[in-house]
Design a protein around this motif. Structure first.
Motif, PDB file in Angstrom:
ATOM      1  N   UNK A  37      29.757  40.039  36.394  1.00 17.37           N
ATOM      2  CA  UNK A  37      31.179  39.727  36.254  1.00 17.37           C
ATOM      3  C   UNK A  37      31.737  40.162  34.904  1.00 17.37           C
ATOM      4  N   UNK A  38      30.940  40.893  34.102  1.00 18.49           N
ATOM      5  CA  UNK A  38      31.373  41.352  32.786  1.00 18.49           C
ATOM      6  C   UNK A  38      32.101  42.680  32.938  1.00 18.49           C
TER       7      UNK A  38
ATOM      8  N   UNK B 254      45.055  36.779  33.788  1.00 20.81           N
ATOM      9  CA  UNK B 254      45.133  36.368  35.186  1.00 20.81           C
ATOM     10  C   UNK B 254      43.772  35.816  35.589  1.00 20.81           C
ATOM     11  N   UNK B 255      43.783  34.817  36.443  1.00 20.44           N
ATOM     12  CA  UNK B 255      42.527  34.238  36.944  1.00 20.44           C
ATOM     13  C   UNK B 255      42.220  34.857  38.302  1.00 20.44           C
ATOM     14  N   UNK B 256      41.086  35.534  38.376  1.00 18.85           N
ATOM     15  CA  UNK B 256      40.677  36.213  39.603  1.00 18.85           C
ATOM     16  C   UNK B 256      39.582  35.436  40.314  1.00 18.85           C
ATOM     17  N   UNK B 257      39.542  35.579  41.635  1.00 19.53           N
ATOM     18  CA  UNK B 257      38.446  35.001  42.404  1.00 19.53           C
ATOM     19  C   UNK B 257      37.157  35.717  41.996  1.00 19.53           C
ATOM     20  N   UNK B 258      36.027  35.020  42.014  1.00 21.89           N
ATOM     21  CA  UNK B 258      34.769  35.654  41.590  1.00 21.89           C
ATOM     22  C   UNK B 258      34.439  36.927  42.373  1.00 21.89           C
TER      23      UNK B 258
ATOM     24  N   UNK C   7      38.924  33.891  34.358  1.00 14.10           N
ATOM     25  CA  UNK C   7      40.010  34.440  33.539  1.00 14.10           C
ATOM     26  C   UNK C   7      39.728  35.896  33.173  1.00 14.10           C
ATOM     27  N   UNK C   8      40.723  36.732  33.384  1.00 12.78           N
ATOM     28  CA  UNK C   8      40.582  38.161  33.132  1.00 12.78           C
ATOM     29  C   UNK C   8      41.760  38.619  32.289  1.00 12.78           C
TER      30      UNK C   8
ATOM     31  N   UNK D 279      34.099  42.855  42.410  1.00 13.45           N
ATOM     32  CA  UNK D 279      34.528  44.157  42.933  1.00 13.45           C
ATOM     33  C   UNK D 279      35.158  44.994  41.827  1.00 13.45           C
ATOM     34  N   UNK D 280      35.920  44.362  40.945  1.00 16.13           N
ATOM     35  CA  UNK D 280      36.521  45.054  39.804  1.00 16.13           C
ATOM     36  C   UNK D 280      35.434  45.681  38.934  1.00 16.13           C
ATOM     37  N   UNK D 281      34.422  44.910  38.619  1.00 20.77           N
ATOM     38  CA  UNK D 281      33.318  45.405  37.768  1.00 20.77           C
ATOM     39  C   UNK D 281      32.579  46.545  38.470  1.00 20.77           C
ATOM     40  N   UNK D 282      32.288  46.365  39.757  1.00 19.76           N
ATOM     41  CA  UNK D 282      31.584  47.423  40.504  1.00 19.76           C
ATOM     42  C   UNK D 282      32.435  48.694  40.563  1.00 19.76           C
TER      43      UNK D 282
END
Length: 181
Positions: free
Chosen positions: A115-116, A139-143, A62-63, A148-151
């Protein structure tokens, strides 16, 4: 009359106890049919309270995204035009944006990736009014997409809110969805 949030929860009324039938009584319905004795009712379950653990039925993360008002309007238009849902749109936008960064974020992230989602590393001064009209979206994102979002946030030195809004805006520009500002 109490308001909805002022009502108190009460325990349910006690359930009647079912006693075993007298074996000497031939008037018992079970004695005539020969079926087994009825079991006593189990106690009723209390309504569920606060969830105490994470759901095990999904691996999606969950994001929470605070979308700017114009990005939120474009998201609605994109979902209507493409027929895809919010999750698919977020996945496509974040993965597409991470692919064009210099250097690009790897398509497959390691299993132990962070993932933070980081907060804005450049917040305004305390007491500065925030004039942005934002809409909170979950929204629920794939791990892998979340990693990739965090990076991407760390590489671009942006917080999650700014990165997600930039990624969605770039994706909507590629789709040709007009800006509603």
């Amino acid at each position: 009359m109490p308001r909805a949030h002022e009502t108190r929860r009460t325990t349910p009324p006690p359930q009647p106890l079912f006693l075993e039938a007298d074996p000497e009584s031939s008037a018992s319905p079970t004695a005539k049919t020969g079926s087994p004795e009825a079991e006593p009712q189990s106690p009723r379950r209390q309504p569920a309270g606060i969830r105490s653990r994470k759901p095990v039925w999904t691996t999606l993360k969950p994001t929470i995204a605070h979308l700017l008002a114009d990005v939120d309007a474009r998201l609605t238009t994109a979902c209507d035009q493409t027929g895809n849902g919010v999750q698919w749109t977020f996945e496509a936008a974040i993965n597409g944006y991470c692919d064009v960064l210099v250097p690009p974020i790897p398509a497959e992230m390691p299993e132990d990736s962070d993932l933070q989602v980081p907060r804005d590393p450049n917040p305004g001064l305390p007491g500065t009014p925030k004039n942005e009209d934002t809409r909170k979206t979950v929204v629920r994102l794939k791990p892998n997409t979340r990693a990739r979002l965090v990076a991407g946030c760390k590489q671009e030195q942006l917080g999650g809110k700014d990165f997600i809004n930039d990624a969605l805006s770039a994706y909507f520009d590629r789709l040709g969805i007009p800006n509603y500002e």
